[in-house]
Design a protein around this motif. Structure first.
Motif, PDB file in Angstrom:
ATOM      1  N   TYR A 121       0.909  -1.079  -0.004  1.00 12.06           N
ATOM      2  CA  TYR A 121      -0.134  -0.146   0.112  1.00 12.06           C
ATOM      3  C   TYR A 121       0.865   1.385   0.080  1.00 12.06           C
ATOM      4  N   GLN A 172       2.104   1.449  -3.577  1.00  8.42           N
ATOM      5  CA  GLN A 172       0.955   1.916  -4.276  1.00  8.42           C
ATOM      6  C   GLN A 172       0.518   3.340  -4.460  1.00  8.42           C
ATOM      7  N   ALA A 181      -4.153  -1.918  -5.282  1.00  9.32           N
ATOM      8  CA  ALA A 181      -3.055  -2.821  -4.870  1.00  9.32           C
ATOM      9  C   ALA A 181      -2.763  -3.858  -6.089  1.00  9.32           C
TER      10      ALA A 181
END
Length: 76
Positions: free
Chosen positions: A37, A40, A48
């Motif tokens: 994350y 991301q 994700a």
């Protein structure tokens, strides 16, 4: 950033693309222990799964490269 490869003396066919540099940033962040994350968020992916797809593509070993000698003051 477009001038850096020229300054470093890299031939045109050896210059990293924007996406290669961006992917390397994600890879290095993951390597430091950041979760998917965090990677991301850095890469700006909307989910994700896309981040995991990019990171999975770089499971091959990175080849260390020796940097050309240059003066950082000349990079503008």
């Amino acid at each position: 950033m477009d001038n850096y490869p020229d300054t470093a003396g890299l031939p045109e066919n050896a210059r990293p693309t924007f996406h290669e540099i961006r992917s390397l940033g994600g890879h290095l962040l993951e390597k430091t222990g950041s979760d998917t994350y965090a990677v991301q968020a850095l890469m700006g992916h909307s989910n994700a799964e896309m981040t995991e797809h990019y990171l999975a593509g770089y499971q091959q070993k990175w080849t260390p490269a020796k940097a050309a000698n240059y003066d950082r003051k000349t990079l503008k």
